[in-house]
Each structure stands twice: as structure tokens, then as C-alpha cells.
Motif scaffolding. Structure first.
Motif, PDB file in Angstrom:
ATOM      1  N   VAL A  80       0.960  -1.208  -0.057  1.00  0.00           N
ATOM      2  CA  VAL A  80       0.069   0.104  -0.032  1.00  0.00           C
ATOM      3  C   VAL A  80       0.985   1.244  -0.064  1.00  0.00           C
ATOM      4  CG1 VAL A  80      -1.653   1.531   1.092  1.00  0.00           C
ATOM      5  CG2 VAL A  80      -1.823  -1.331   1.246  1.00  0.00           C
ATOM      6  N   VAL A  81       0.546   2.218  -1.066  1.00  0.00           N
ATOM      7  CA  VAL A  81       1.065   3.521  -0.972  1.00  0.00           C
ATOM      8  C   VAL A  81       0.012   4.379  -0.519  1.00  0.00           C
ATOM      9  CG1 VAL A  81       2.376   5.133  -2.133  1.00  0.00           C
ATOM     10  CG2 VAL A  81       2.963   2.776  -2.374  1.00  0.00           C
ATOM     11  N   VAL A  82       0.256   5.197   0.314  1.00  0.00           N
ATOM     12  CA  VAL A  82      -0.727   6.365   0.664  1.00  0.00           C
ATOM     13  C   VAL A  82      -0.469   7.505  -0.192  1.00  0.00           C
ATOM     14  CG1 VAL A  82      -1.479   5.285   2.855  1.00  0.00           C
ATOM     15  CG2 VAL A  82       0.477   7.099   2.563  1.00  0.00           C
ATOM     16  N   LEU A  83      -1.629   8.309  -0.408  1.00  0.00           N
ATOM     17  CA  LEU A  83      -1.528   9.460  -0.910  1.00  0.00           C
ATOM     18  C   LEU A  83      -1.871  10.442  -0.114  1.00  0.00           C
ATOM     19  CD1 LEU A  83      -3.550   8.530  -4.027  1.00  0.00           C
ATOM     20  CD2 LEU A  83      -1.378   9.264  -4.376  1.00  0.00           C
ATOM     21  N   THR A  84      -1.452  11.915  -0.219  1.00  0.00           N
ATOM     22  CA  THR A  84      -1.668  12.839   0.739  1.00  0.00           C
ATOM     23  C   THR A  84      -1.599  14.093   0.134  1.00  0.00           C
ATOM     24  OG1 THR A  84      -1.132  13.620   3.098  1.00  0.00           O
ATOM     25  CG2 THR A  84       0.535  12.739   1.939  1.00  0.00           C
ATOM     26  N   THR A  85      -1.796  15.002   0.782  1.00  0.00           N
ATOM     27  CA  THR A  85      -1.285  16.577   0.489  1.00  0.00           C
ATOM     28  C   THR A  85      -0.409  16.968   1.534  1.00  0.00           C
ATOM     29  OG1 THR A  85      -3.234  17.451   1.860  1.00  0.00           O
ATOM     30  CG2 THR A  85      -3.571  16.902  -0.620  1.00  0.00           C
ATOM     31  N   PHE A  86      -0.148  16.482   2.505  1.00  0.00           N
ATOM     32  CA  PHE A  86       0.829  16.949   3.530  1.00  0.00           C
ATOM     33  C   PHE A  86       2.016  15.903   3.867  1.00  0.00           C
ATOM     34  CE2 PHE A  86      -3.412  18.921   4.486  1.00  0.00           C
ATOM     35  CZ  PHE A  86      -3.081  19.899   4.223  1.00  0.00           C
ATOM     36  N   HIS A  87       3.093  16.296   3.680  1.00  0.00           N
ATOM     37  CA  HIS A  87       4.242  15.382   4.061  1.00  0.00           C
ATOM     38  C   HIS A  87       4.540  15.137   5.541  1.00  0.00           C
ATOM     39  CE1 HIS A  87       6.636  19.249   4.673  1.00  0.00           C
ATOM     40  NE2 HIS A  87       7.479  18.337   5.319  1.00  0.00           N
ATOM     41  N   ALA A  88       4.008  15.923   6.349  1.00  0.00           N
ATOM     42  CA  ALA A  88       4.248  15.627   7.790  1.00  0.00           C
ATOM     43  C   ALA A  88       2.758  15.406   8.539  1.00  0.00           C
ATOM     44  CB  ALA A  88       5.044  16.746   8.332  1.00  0.00           C
ATOM     45  N   ASP A  89       1.977  15.156   7.677  1.00  0.00           N
ATOM     46  CA  ASP A  89       0.604  14.640   8.381  1.00  0.00           C
ATOM     47  C   ASP A  89       0.698  13.603   9.396  1.00  0.00           C
ATOM     48  OD1 ASP A  89      -2.699  14.674   7.088  1.00  0.00           O
ATOM     49  OD2 ASP A  89      -2.072  14.006   8.948  1.00  0.00           O
ATOM     50  N   GLU A  90       0.086  13.683  10.652  1.00  0.00           N
ATOM     51  CA  GLU A  90       0.146  12.523  11.695  1.00  0.00           C
ATOM     52  C   GLU A  90      -0.447  11.279  10.942  1.00  0.00           C
ATOM     53  OE1 GLU A  90       0.486  10.443  15.057  1.00  0.00           O
ATOM     54  OE2 GLU A  90       1.407  12.197  14.473  1.00  0.00           O
ATOM     55  N   GLN A  91      -1.758  11.627  10.310  1.00  0.00           N
ATOM     56  CA  GLN A  91      -2.312  10.620   9.670  1.00  0.00           C
ATOM     57  C   GLN A  91      -1.329   9.440   8.697  1.00  0.00           C
ATOM     58  OE1 GLN A  91      -4.995  10.264  11.595  1.00  0.00           O
ATOM     59  NE2 GLN A  91      -6.306   9.781   9.662  1.00  0.00           N
ATOM     60  N   VAL A  92      -0.455  10.251   8.067  1.00  0.00           N
ATOM     61  CA  VAL A  92       0.454   9.610   7.114  1.00  0.00           C
ATOM     62  C   VAL A  92       1.556   8.595   8.025  1.00  0.00           C
ATOM     63  CG1 VAL A  92       2.534   9.561   5.670  1.00  0.00           C
ATOM     64  CG2 VAL A  92       0.665  11.220   5.391  1.00  0.00           C
ATOM     65  N   LEU A  93       1.862   9.373   9.198  1.00  0.00           N
ATOM     66  CA  LEU A  93       2.822   8.462  10.197  1.00  0.00           C
ATOM     67  C   LEU A  93       1.878   7.336  10.658  1.00  0.00           C
ATOM     68  CD1 LEU A  93       5.533   8.688  11.569  1.00  0.00           C
ATOM     69  CD2 LEU A  93       4.491   9.740  13.361  1.00  0.00           C
ATOM     70  N   ARG A  94       0.629   7.410  10.966  1.00  0.00           N
ATOM     71  CA  ARG A  94       0.034   6.341  11.354  1.00  0.00           C
ATOM     72  C   ARG A  94      -0.328   5.284  10.383  1.00  0.00           C
ATOM     73  NH1 ARG A  94      -5.517   8.613  13.609  1.00  0.00           N
ATOM     74  NH2 ARG A  94      -5.757   6.375  14.156  1.00  0.00           N
ATOM     75  N   ALA A  95      -0.410   5.817   9.050  1.00  0.00           N
ATOM     76  CA  ALA A  95      -0.872   4.782   8.101  1.00  0.00           C
ATOM     77  C   ALA A  95       0.609   4.073   8.053  1.00  0.00           C
ATOM     78  CB  ALA A  95      -0.970   5.477   6.707  1.00  0.00           C
ATOM     79  N   LEU A  96       1.903   4.688   7.757  1.00  0.00           N
ATOM     80  CA  LEU A  96       3.130   3.914   7.834  1.00  0.00           C
ATOM     81  C   LEU A  96       3.205   2.979   8.913  1.00  0.00           C
ATOM     82  CD1 LEU A  96       5.616   6.672   7.089  1.00  0.00           C
ATOM     83  CD2 LEU A  96       4.445   5.249   5.360  1.00  0.00           C
ATOM     84  N   ARG A  97       2.741   3.287  10.177  1.00  0.00           N
ATOM     85  CA  ARG A  97       2.599   2.186  11.266  1.00  0.00           C
ATOM     86  C   ARG A  97       1.639   0.954  11.064  1.00  0.00           C
ATOM     87  NH1 ARG A  97       5.987   4.251  15.213  1.00  0.00           N
ATOM     88  NH2 ARG A  97       6.354   6.307  15.408  1.00  0.00           N
TER      89      ARG A  97
END
Length: 227
Positions: A80-97
Motif C-alpha cells: 500500500v502506498v498512501v496519497l496525501t497533500t501533507f508530507h508531515a501529516d500525523e495520519q501519514v505517520l499512522r498509516a506507515l505504522r
């Protein structure tokens, strides 16, 4: 060459159309399905058997974080590769975890998004060392002492060489760079990475990097520096 099977997940039809257009120009990538919400993903994965899912992280019903966690809990789960508009989004960090292999920004140049899909399909995370450091810095702002203690307890099961490889992965090094730094073959590095993943019950190298940071391993001396 077998084409990389790709599933697109985004609630914006214009974004999906744009992704479909850019991916359609790559001969080695086949779009096998599209979804507008994370709740549709598991059924689509069962039908289409993608190698990679390009997943929007913000969707109205079931978000990308939940969908990613559900997918990565399955046997033979796609990357899975997540798409986002923010490189430091807490949601992105959670997705990586949760097990995502990395992320791309929605305004990333098309060629780089295509390359990200190829890299993830080949087993490489789509996080450059620079991006990894940005995520680690973001994590540092919210890290609690108890999380470090839990992380240290987890990595305590690693052998010395496994620990060194874990630190190197955390620093964003490729297998070839780790092999050169630690004076071992690339095949041996891959074996150590596989053992680390199994021992720590992790999905990919990104999670190894995050755990290495949480445990404070990246504060230690660089492996192989004085060898």
C-alpha cells in the motif's frame, strides 16, 4: 515481463482519472480496479488481486488508514502506498505504522508516482532518507517515554548483526549501502532484514525504520563506522 497490478483508491473522481491517465502510459503497470472509498477495498482486492494499492488517506466513510490496516492484516496482502497533500501529516505517520510501504504527495510529478509504484512492487519503500528524517522529526514531537520503553523491549530480541541492520534501515540505507557499510553480501542483508521483520512482527522496512527511531537506536553510533 509481468505487469504490476495496481488498484486506485480515491474519493475524488478527477484524481482517479488523473492517476489512471498517468499510469496508463506505463507499459509495465496494469490498472485492475478503482474504488471511491476504503470500505470497497477488501472486496476489490479479492476480485482483482493487485500487487500495489495506491490509497487516498482521507475519505468520507472508511479512510485510508483503516483500509490499510485491514489490508495489511491479511495473508498475501498487497503493498500500500498512501496519497496525501501533507508530507508531515500525523495520519501519514499512522498509516506507515499500519503497514503502508510509503507515501506520495498528490502534487508529485507523474513520473515519480509511477516510479513509486514500481519501487514498492519490487519491495522497496518509497521514502527517501530526507523524507524519513522529516517523519522521524514529526514523530519526535509526539513520542512519549513509554513508547520508547516498549520499542526497546521489542528490539531486545534482535541479535547484534540484526540490530546493526535495523539501525542502517532506519537511516534510510539501501541493501547495497548496508552491505558495504557492514561488510556483508546483499543476500545476507536481505536475510537479516527478513529475520528482523519476522522477529518484530513488522510488515516492511518503513516500520523497521520507525521502530528503530522509537527505540532510540538512531542515536547510537553509525554501524560499521569504525570497522
Amino acid at each position: 515481463m509481468t505487469a504490476i497490478r495496481l488498484l486506485l483508491v480515491d474519493d475524488d473522481p478527477l484524481v482517479r482519472a488523473g492517476l489512471s491517465l498517468m499510469m496508463g502510459g506505463a507499459r509495465d503497470i496494469e490498472i485492475v480496479g478503482e474504488a471511491a472509498d476504503g470500505g470497497e477495498v477488501e472486496a476489490l482486492v479479492d476480485r482483482t488481486r493487485p500487487d500495489v494499492v495506491l490509497m487516498d488517506i482521507r475519505m468520507p466513510s472508511v479512510d485510508g488508514l483503516t483500509a490499510t490496516r485491514r489490508l495489511r492484516a491479511r495473508e498475501d496482502a498487497p503493498q500500500v502506498v498512501v496519497l496525501t497533500t501533507f508530507h508531515a501529516d500525523e495520519q501519514v505517520l499512522r498509516a506507515l505504522r499500519a503497514g503502508a510501504a510509503g507515501f506520495v504527495l498528490k502534487d508529485t510529478p507523474p513520473a515519480q508516482i509511477v516510479d513509486a509504484v514500481r519501487r514498492v512492487a519490487a519491495g522497496d519503500p518509497v521514502l527517501s532518507p530526507t523524507v524519513t528524517r522529516q517523519l522521524m522529526a514529526h514523530a519526535a514531537g509526539t513520542a512519549a517515554d513509554d513508547r520508547r520503553a516498549r520499542a526497546r523491549a521489542r528490539v531486545a530480541v534482535l541479535g547484534e548483526r540484526e540490530r546493526e541492520v535495523t539501525v542502517a534501515v532506519g537511516r534510510g540505507l539501501s541493501n547495497a549501502e548496508i552491505a558495504a557499510a557492514l561488510y556483508m553480501s546483499v543476500a545476507t542483508v536481505k536475510t537479516h532484514v527478513s529475520r528482523v521483520l519476522a522477529k518484530l512482527d513488522l510488515n516492511n522496512r518503513v516500520q523497521i525504520a520507525l521502530l528503530a527511531y522509537d527505540a532510540g537506536l538512531l542515536d547510537e553510533d553509525r554501524p560499521g563506522r569504525d570497522a
